[in-house]
Structure formats: structure tokens, C-alpha cells
Design a protein around this motif. Structure first.
Motif, PDB file in Angstrom:
ATOM      1  N   ALA A   1      -0.021 -22.711 -17.168  1.00 27.27           N
ATOM      2  CA  ALA A   1       0.701 -21.680 -17.798  1.00 27.27           C
ATOM      3  C   ALA A   1      -0.379 -21.058 -18.995  1.00 27.27           C
ATOM      4  CB  ALA A   1       2.020 -22.321 -18.127  1.00 27.27           C
TER       5      ALA A   1
ATOM      6  N   VAL B   1       2.485 -24.732 -11.911  1.00 30.27           N
ATOM      7  CA  VAL B   1       2.874 -24.702 -12.957  1.00 30.27           C
ATOM      8  C   VAL B   1       3.777 -26.115 -13.370  1.00 30.27           C
ATOM      9  CG1 VAL B   1       3.937 -23.159 -14.794  1.00 30.27           C
ATOM     10  CG2 VAL B   1       2.790 -22.109 -12.765  1.00 30.27           C
TER      11      VAL B   1
ATOM     12  N   ARG C   1       4.387 -27.456 -16.113  1.00 33.79           N
ATOM     13  CA  ARG C   1       4.967 -27.519 -17.470  1.00 33.79           C
ATOM     14  C   ARG C   1       5.323 -26.258 -17.796  1.00 33.79           C
ATOM     15  NH1 ARG C   1       0.864 -31.615 -20.654  1.00 33.79           N
ATOM     16  NH2 ARG C   1       1.139 -33.497 -19.406  1.00 33.79           N
ATOM     17  N   PRO C   2       6.420 -25.558 -17.029  1.00 37.22           N
ATOM     18  CA  PRO C   2       6.808 -24.253 -17.109  1.00 37.22           C
ATOM     19  C   PRO C   2       7.090 -24.207 -18.791  1.00 37.22           C
ATOM     20  CG  PRO C   2       7.838 -25.191 -15.587  1.00 37.22           C
ATOM     21  CD  PRO C   2       7.017 -26.267 -15.862  1.00 37.22           C
TER      22      PRO C   2
ATOM     23  N   VAL D   1      13.168 -22.301 -15.400  1.00 38.37           N
ATOM     24  CA  VAL D   1      12.791 -21.313 -14.148  1.00 38.37           C
ATOM     25  C   VAL D   1      13.916 -20.342 -14.026  1.00 38.37           C
ATOM     26  CG1 VAL D   1      12.122 -21.592 -11.558  1.00 38.37           C
ATOM     27  CG2 VAL D   1      11.316 -23.427 -13.324  1.00 38.37           C
TER      28      VAL D   1
ATOM     29  N   PRO E   1      12.711 -27.399 -17.124  1.00 37.78           N
ATOM     30  CA  PRO E   1      11.639 -27.551 -16.602  1.00 37.78           C
ATOM     31  C   PRO E   1      11.524 -28.960 -16.214  1.00 37.78           C
ATOM     32  CG  PRO E   1      11.371 -26.701 -18.728  1.00 37.78           C
ATOM     33  CD  PRO E   1      12.853 -26.686 -18.446  1.00 37.78           C
TER      34      PRO E   1
ATOM     35  N   VAL F   1      11.442 -29.648 -12.487  1.00 33.16           N
ATOM     36  CA  VAL F   1      10.238 -29.003 -11.663  1.00 33.16           C
ATOM     37  C   VAL F   1       9.423 -30.398 -11.114  1.00 33.16           C
ATOM     38  CG1 VAL F   1       7.937 -28.108 -11.773  1.00 33.16           C
ATOM     39  CG2 VAL F   1       9.752 -26.857 -12.890  1.00 33.16           C
TER      40      VAL F   1
ATOM     41  N   VAL G   1       5.355 -15.777 -10.341  1.00 37.22           N
ATOM     42  CA  VAL G   1       4.786 -16.505 -11.377  1.00 37.22           C
ATOM     43  C   VAL G   1       4.312 -15.352 -12.578  1.00 37.22           C
ATOM     44  CG1 VAL G   1       3.117 -18.043 -12.898  1.00 37.22           C
ATOM     45  CG2 VAL G   1       4.116 -18.401 -10.439  1.00 37.22           C
TER      46      VAL G   1
ATOM     47  N   GLY H   1       3.601 -17.701 -17.373  1.00 38.53           N
ATOM     48  CA  GLY H   1       3.687 -18.933 -16.895  1.00 38.53           C
ATOM     49  C   GLY H   1       5.187 -19.147 -16.492  1.00 38.53           C
ATOM     50  N   ASP H   2       6.269 -18.116 -16.902  1.00 37.19           N
ATOM     51  CA  ASP H   2       7.442 -18.110 -16.402  1.00 37.19           C
ATOM     52  C   ASP H   2       7.275 -17.697 -14.798  1.00 37.19           C
ATOM     53  OD1 ASP H   2       8.806 -18.166 -18.625  1.00 37.19           O
ATOM     54  OD2 ASP H   2       9.015 -16.079 -19.181  1.00 37.19           O
ATOM     55  N   VAL H   3       8.554 -18.468 -14.236  1.00 39.40           N
ATOM     56  CA  VAL H   3       8.623 -18.586 -12.973  1.00 39.40           C
ATOM     57  C   VAL H   3       9.915 -18.016 -12.397  1.00 39.40           C
ATOM     58  CG1 VAL H   3       8.811 -20.182 -10.819  1.00 39.40           C
ATOM     59  CG2 VAL H   3       7.017 -20.625 -12.748  1.00 39.40           C
TER      60      VAL H   3
END
Length: 293
Positions: free
Chosen positions: A36, A71, A73-74, A78, A117, A120, A146, A251-253
Motif C-alpha cells: 500500500a 495488500v 495491510r489495507p 475494504v 482490514p 483480509v 486497487v 492501497g484502498d480496495v
């Protein structure tokens, strides 16, 4: 380019896949930061990353490391999209588990929820169904976007300019918790209920998305199969919907929704049970393969 996050000798590292089975370790070129953070600084890191790949003398076999979510460690929850394929919207509305069904089977606007997070997990991590006290764990194969650029997406912005790349997720869900609590966070946010990966493929590698097909198999039985062109709300619409008022972070999903064929679509429902193997796949990103325990 295909990025991966992996663990080698107890250390978390970032790499690039070469020929799908060899990993170039990028950690010496980019430092100890996660993917990220690399995405956020990519403008300054693209050149050293390319040089590291070009000059690498040593690579790792993908089977000799532990792949983590790309990713892993978002920066925050999410973003997820509910009921974003027509056939799935109808099967969910008929299931008796859909608290939004009163508004109609097919949504008039994107339904956005989130997974924390801590949900994940890696592309080959186990799914612990004991964390769902109701025994109603289901699978949902999803294509994920992403984000690579910070800020809000205004009407003047090109939504595609926010996209760094793509990966896959399995939006694992406790159906009874989803139904009981009406809002979906508790049913979908359970620890490890968002397997992700196996790689993050940069946007330039997939210029055309519509005909890409996502599938889900349980113990080798195909349960879900659909091209991305069947999305009700396309990726630019989703980016505009979320980014109009919420500032994106690199890094956002965004998980874009699941096609028909989930467990609750069967009579009786086909919930996941210990010993099952769930495979979510799309070429050329790869496959998630998670064992249920």
C-alpha cells in the motif's frame, strides 16, 4: 507487472512475479514498506522497481515462500459492493436473507458496505468457519480494484485515473449473521473472511476487462462463472459513487460484487464445511485456493 506480498524466513517482503512462478524480491529497492505504501509512492519508485526486476540475479520459487494478500495491510476497511450482478441480485432477493429486498431485487444505486482490514487473509490461508456460530458460511468470488491515487473523484475526474491495479477476493460471509443484523458488517467482517490475491496486476496489464471471466469452484464443482461485462454498475460508476464524498487513499480496495451461484442460491443452501476447498480464479491474475477448517 504482477506484484505480490510474501513471507520468507519469517520476514514480510514485496516482490514482482516473473513467468508466474518466480519472484523477484523488491525489498532491497523499496525498503521495508508494504505494498500500500509502495503504491502511494509509485511515481518515485517505478524506476528503481523496474531496474531491480531487470538486474535481478536471484529469484524465489513461488512454492518456496508463503504468499500473503498483496495488500495485506489495507489502510482501512475494504469497500465492497452488494448485489452487482443481475442474476445474483435475484437469487439473493429470493433467498430470504436479503434485508434490502423490500427495495427491489436489482438495486437502483450501488450498495456499498465494508470489511475491516482484519478480515483480509492470504490467497492460500484457511477459512475458519468456527468463527461463525451459526454454521452458515458462504463464498462470493469477486474481482477487486486497487486504488493508486489519493483524493476524491469529482465529476471532472477520470475514474480510471484512480486505478492502480486489480486482484481477486472471496467475500466470505456468515449468512445468518448478515440477515440477523440487517447491516452486513458483522456477517462479512469476521477475521480471515476476505482471502485476497494471489497477485496485484497493474492496470496497464489489463486494458480491456469486459470479457475477463471470474469463477468459483468448491471441491472442483463450478458454482460461479461470469464475465465482468455482466456487472450492473461498472468500475467507473463504483469509483465515482464512493469517491464523490469519501477521499481515496492509495492501497484502498474495492470488491466489485459477486455473480450468481452462491451457496444460498441452492435449495437447500450449500454452505461451506470443514474440509472443503474453495477456488476463486481469473486469468491472468491467478487463483485463490482456501481450505475450510
Amino acid at each position: 507487472m504482477k506484484f505480490v506480498t510474501f513471507e520468507k524466513d519469517g520476514q514480510r517482503r514485496v516482490g514482482a512475479l516473473r513467468d508466474d512462478d518466480r519472484i523477484v524480491d523488491l525489498t532491497p529497492a523499496v525498503g521495508e514498506r508494504g505494498l500500500a505504501a509502495i503504491i502511494g509512492a509509485y511515481a518515485s519508485l517505478a524506476e528503481p522497481i523496474a531496474a531491480a526486476i531487470e538486474t535481478a540475479k536471484e529469484t524465489f520459487d513461488v512454492n518456496d515462500v508463503t504468499l500473503r494478500a498483496p495488500v495485506d495491510r489495507p489502510p482501512r476497511n475494504v469497500f465492497c459492493v452488494g448485489k452487482n450482478y443481475h442474476e445474483h441480485a435475484h437469487e439473493f432477493a429470493k433467498s430470504g436473507f436479503d434485508s434490502s429486498a423490500a427495495a427491489g431485487a436489482v438495486p437502483a444505486a450501488p450498495i456499498i458496505f465494508s470489511k475491516p482490514p482484519t478480515a483480509v487473509s492470504g490467497p492460500y490461508a484457511d477459512i475458519d468457519v468456527s468463527l461463525d456460530p451459526t454454521g452458515t458460511v458462504d463464498y462470493e468470488a469477486e474481482f477487486a480494484v486497487v486504488i493508486g491515487k489519493a483524493g476524491r473523484c469529482t465529476d471532472a475526474d477520470d475514474p480510471w485515473s484512480f486505478v492502480f491495479g486489480y486482484t481477486l477476493v472471496n467475500d466470505v460471509t456468515s449468512r445468518e449473521l448478515q440477515k440477523h443484523h440487517s447491516q452486513w458488517l458483522l456477517g462479512k467482517g469476521i477475521d480471515g473472511f476476505c482471502p485476497m490475491g494471489p497477485a496485484l496486476l497493474t492496470r496497464d496489464e489489463l486494458p480491456v476487462l469486459d470479457d475477463l471471466e471470474i469463477t468459483c469452484e468448491v471441491n472442483g464443482e463450478v458454482r460461479q462463472r461470469s464475465p465482468l461485462k455482466n456487472l450492473i454498475f461498472d468500475i467507473p460508476t463504483l469509483i465515482r459513487t464512493i469517491g464523490r464524498s469519501i477521499s481515496f487513499e492509495p492501497g484502498d480496495v474495492i470488491a466489485t460484487g459477486t455473480p450468481a451461484g452462491v451457496g444460498i442460491g441452492f435449495k437447500p443452501p450449500k454452505y461451506l464445511k470443514p474440509g472443503d476447498i474453495v477456488t476463486v480464479a481469473m486469468s491472468p491474475i491467478g487463483a485463490l485456493r482456501n481450505r475450510v477448517v
